[in-house]
Design an enzyme around this catalytic site. Structure first.
Site, PDB file in Angstrom:
ATOM      1  N   ASP A   9       0.881  -1.158   0.000  1.00  0.00           N
ATOM      2  CA  ASP A   9       0.000   0.000   0.000  1.00  0.00           C
ATOM      3  C   ASP A   9       0.931   1.222   0.000  1.00  0.00           C
ATOM      4  O   ASP A   9       2.119   1.098   0.321  1.00  0.00           O
ATOM      5  CB  ASP A   9      -0.872  -0.042   1.258  1.00  0.00           C
ATOM      6  N   LEU A  10       0.416   2.372  -0.366  1.00  0.00           N
ATOM      7  CA  LEU A  10       1.273   3.564  -0.440  1.00  0.00           C
ATOM      8  C   LEU A  10       1.109   4.464   0.789  1.00  0.00           C
ATOM      9  O   LEU A  10       2.029   4.600   1.613  1.00  0.00           O
ATOM     10  CB  LEU A  10       0.920   4.350  -1.717  1.00  0.00           C
ATOM     11  N   ASP A  11      -0.101   5.058   0.891  1.00  0.00           N
ATOM     12  CA  ASP A  11      -0.346   6.048   1.949  1.00  0.00           C
ATOM     13  C   ASP A  11      -0.311   5.379   3.316  1.00  0.00           C
ATOM     14  O   ASP A  11      -1.072   4.455   3.580  1.00  0.00           O
ATOM     15  CB  ASP A  11      -1.714   6.718   1.724  1.00  0.00           C
ATOM     16  N   THR A  17       1.169  10.462   3.944  1.00  0.00           N
ATOM     17  CA  THR A  17       0.418  11.492   3.219  1.00  0.00           C
ATOM     18  C   THR A  17      -0.831  11.907   3.985  1.00  0.00           C
ATOM     19  O   THR A  17      -1.480  12.881   3.600  1.00  0.00           O
ATOM     20  CB  THR A  17      -0.014  10.964   1.832  1.00  0.00           C
ATOM     21  N   LYS A  45      -8.658   6.903   6.136  1.00  0.00           N
ATOM     22  CA  LYS A  45      -7.480   6.129   5.713  1.00  0.00           C
ATOM     23  C   LYS A  45      -7.899   4.881   4.934  1.00  0.00           C
ATOM     24  O   LYS A  45      -8.732   4.113   5.394  1.00  0.00           O
ATOM     25  CB  LYS A  45      -6.630   5.751   6.927  1.00  0.00           C
ATOM     26  N   GLY A  46      -7.306   4.717   3.758  1.00  0.00           N
ATOM     27  CA  GLY A  46      -7.594   3.546   2.929  1.00  0.00           C
ATOM     28  C   GLY A  46      -8.893   3.653   2.153  1.00  0.00           C
ATOM     29  O   GLY A  46      -9.235   2.771   1.374  1.00  0.00           O
ATOM     30  N   ARG A  49     -11.441   8.560  -2.584  1.00  0.00           N
ATOM     31  CA  ARG A  49     -11.683  10.001  -2.482  1.00  0.00           C
ATOM     32  C   ARG A  49     -13.191  10.308  -2.371  1.00  0.00           C
ATOM     33  O   ARG A  49     -13.608  11.092  -1.524  1.00  0.00           O
ATOM     34  CB  ARG A  49     -11.097  10.697  -3.716  1.00  0.00           C
ATOM     35  N   SER A 114      -2.463   0.577  -4.517  1.00  0.00           N
ATOM     36  CA  SER A 114      -2.980   1.761  -3.822  1.00  0.00           C
ATOM     37  C   SER A 114      -4.308   2.223  -4.397  1.00  0.00           C
ATOM     38  O   SER A 114      -4.529   2.151  -5.607  1.00  0.00           O
ATOM     39  CB  SER A 114      -1.962   2.905  -3.948  1.00  0.00           C
ATOM     40  N   ALA A 115      -5.172   2.741  -3.523  1.00  0.00           N
ATOM     41  CA  ALA A 115      -6.456   3.305  -3.945  1.00  0.00           C
ATOM     42  C   ALA A 115      -6.276   4.699  -4.529  1.00  0.00           C
ATOM     43  O   ALA A 115      -7.193   5.265  -5.116  1.00  0.00           O
ATOM     44  CB  ALA A 115      -7.392   3.387  -2.747  1.00  0.00           C
ATOM     45  N   SER A 116      -5.076   5.263  -4.392  1.00  0.00           N
ATOM     46  CA  SER A 116      -4.869   6.669  -4.757  1.00  0.00           C
ATOM     47  C   SER A 116      -4.680   6.865  -6.257  1.00  0.00           C
ATOM     48  O   SER A 116      -3.931   6.142  -6.911  1.00  0.00           O
ATOM     49  CB  SER A 116      -3.646   7.218  -4.030  1.00  0.00           C
ATOM     50  N   ASN A 118      -3.310   9.513  -7.199  1.00  0.00           N
ATOM     51  CA  ASN A 118      -2.079  10.317  -7.217  1.00  0.00           C
ATOM     52  C   ASN A 118      -0.835   9.455  -6.975  1.00  0.00           C
ATOM     53  O   ASN A 118       0.262   9.993  -6.778  1.00  0.00           O
ATOM     54  CB  ASN A 118      -2.165  11.403  -6.144  1.00  0.00           C
ATOM     55  N   LYS A 145     -10.832  -1.265  -1.595  1.00  0.00           N
ATOM     56  CA  LYS A 145     -10.563  -2.155  -0.474  1.00  0.00           C
ATOM     57  C   LYS A 145     -11.736  -2.003   0.503  1.00  0.00           C
ATOM     58  O   LYS A 145     -12.209  -0.881   0.674  1.00  0.00           O
ATOM     59  CB  LYS A 145      -9.249  -1.750   0.233  1.00  0.00           C
ATOM     60  N   GLU A 169       0.239  -3.343   4.649  1.00  0.00           N
ATOM     61  CA  GLU A 169      -0.914  -2.447   4.727  1.00  0.00           C
ATOM     62  C   GLU A 169      -1.029  -1.769   6.087  1.00  0.00           C
ATOM     63  O   GLU A 169      -0.720  -2.382   7.094  1.00  0.00           O
ATOM     64  CB  GLU A 169      -2.197  -3.267   4.536  1.00  0.00           C
ATOM     65  N   ASP A 170      -1.510  -0.521   6.079  1.00  0.00           N
ATOM     66  CA  ASP A 170      -1.727   0.169   7.367  1.00  0.00           C
ATOM     67  C   ASP A 170      -3.208   0.330   7.702  1.00  0.00           C
ATOM     68  O   ASP A 170      -3.531   0.847   8.760  1.00  0.00           O
ATOM     69  CB  ASP A 170      -1.071   1.553   7.366  1.00  0.00           C
TER      70      ASP A 170
HETATM   71  C1  BG6 Z   1      -5.654   5.952   0.019  1.00  0.00           C
HETATM   72  C2  BG6 Z   1      -5.650   6.846   1.246  1.00  0.00           C
HETATM   73  O1  BG6 Z   1      -4.404   5.373  -0.150  1.00  0.00           O
HETATM   74  O2  BG6 Z   1      -5.985   6.720  -1.135  1.00  0.00           O
HETATM   75  C3  BG6 Z   1      -7.000   7.533   1.373  1.00  0.00           C
HETATM   76  O3  BG6 Z   1      -5.398   6.071   2.401  1.00  0.00           O
HETATM   77  C4  BG6 Z   1      -7.315   8.295   0.088  1.00  0.00           C
HETATM   78  O4  BG6 Z   1      -6.983   8.395   2.476  1.00  0.00           O
HETATM   79  C5  BG6 Z   1      -7.261   7.348  -1.108  1.00  0.00           C
HETATM   80  O5  BG6 Z   1      -8.612   8.886   0.181  1.00  0.00           O
HETATM   81  C6  BG6 Z   1      -7.516   8.051  -2.439  1.00  0.00           C
HETATM   82  O6  BG6 Z   1      -6.472   8.951  -2.677  1.00  0.00           O
HETATM   83  P1  BG6 Z   1      -6.431  10.042  -3.819  1.00  0.00           P
HETATM   84  O7  BG6 Z   1      -4.984  10.474  -3.834  1.00  0.00           O
HETATM   85  O8  BG6 Z   1      -6.833   9.376  -5.114  1.00  0.00           O
HETATM   86  O9  BG6 Z   1      -7.375  11.111  -3.439  1.00  0.00           O
HETATM   87 MG    MG Z   2      -2.774   3.159   3.559  1.00  0.00          MG
END
Ligand code: BG6
Ligand code: MG
Length: 221
Positions: A9-11, A17, A45-46, A49, A114-116, A118, A145, A169-170
């Site tokens: 996982d990233l964040d 972050t 967290k996790g 958005r 990662s769910a992000s 970014n 997730k 994972e956190d």
């Molecule tokens: C997860 C974070 O990794 O990514 C969440 O733990 C975040 O807090 C999610 O909402 C989505 O991230 P992003 O960067 O696409 O807004």
């Molecule tokens: Mg995380």
């Protein structure tokens, strides 16, 4: 070596972050007259958005149309990006670069799960991109997730069976996602926060795959 693929996982695992997410969500919440605390931030967290925005709006008992929600997500992300674009490699959590480098040297395949949306920008800013054989980010999955999609795809891209994959994972949802995908999960944090993890580490400082494999083997016996 029981595991061949490591999925991260990233964040909250590679970088903290959450503090930038917090600043950006808090600013948005204030504009909407919604009180938003650090404790509330834990709930995001996790979480994706869109779902994070739903939680913020729920806290304030505020309702918005789908179009307004879309605009609010964009606004939050723009603010978040203003911090992310300035990130430096020094912000990598302690021991992470060393752990990834050594695991690669030992022959483990490495993916991001990662769910992000970014995620790629963050890895680039941290100068970590080259350490990953595959990157799965928020653009590549449809299910958040605790659905296993993000890790299942990561494992497939690395050519590994679920039983050969070890997830770091956190978040509770992330540990559940790993298990739902038939994978073993190492929690990064505390046993109290991550009761379902197969093993918990406070972080990567001083961690080695030999030690982790040994501990997991002892537990599975
Ligand atoms: C997860 C974070 O990794 O990514 C969440 O733990 C975040 O807090 C999610 O909402 C989505 O991230 P992003 O960067 O696409 O807004
Ligand atoms: Mg995380």
């Amino acid at each position: 070596m029981r595991f061949t693929a490591l999925l991260f996982d990233l964040d909250g695992v590679l970088v903290d972050t959450a503090k930038y997410h917090y600043i950006a969500w808090k600013a948005l919440a204030e504009e909407l007259g919604i009180p938003f605390t650090l404790k509330d931030n834990e709930r995001l967290k996790g979480v994706s958005r869109q779902r994070s925005l739903d939680i913020v709006l729920e806290i304030g008992g505020v309702d918005k149309t789908p179009e307004e929600r879309e605009a609010l997500c964009t606004e939050k992300n723009e603010r978040y990006l203003s911090y992310i674009r300035k990130m430096e490699p020094e912000e990598i959590l302690p021991g992470v670069r060393e752990f990834l480098t050594e695991a690669r040297r030992q022959g483990y395949k490495i993916a991001l799960g990662s769910a992000s949306k970014n995620a790629r920008l963050i890895l680039d800013r941290l100068e970590l991109t080259d350490l990953f054989d595959a990157i799965v980010d928020g653009y590549m999955v449809t299910q958040a997730k605790p659905d296993p999609e993000v890790f299942a795809l990561g494992g497939r891209l690395l050519g590994a069976q679920p039983s050969q994959c070890l997830v770091f994972e956190d978040s509770v949802a992330g540990i559940q996602a790993a298990h739902a995908g038939g994978m073993t999960a190492v929690g990064i944090g505390t046993r109290e926060d991550l009761p379902e993890a197969d093993l918990v580490l406070p972080g990567f400082a001083g961690a080695t795959m030999e030690d982790i494999e040994k501990k997991l083997l002892a537990i599975s016996r």
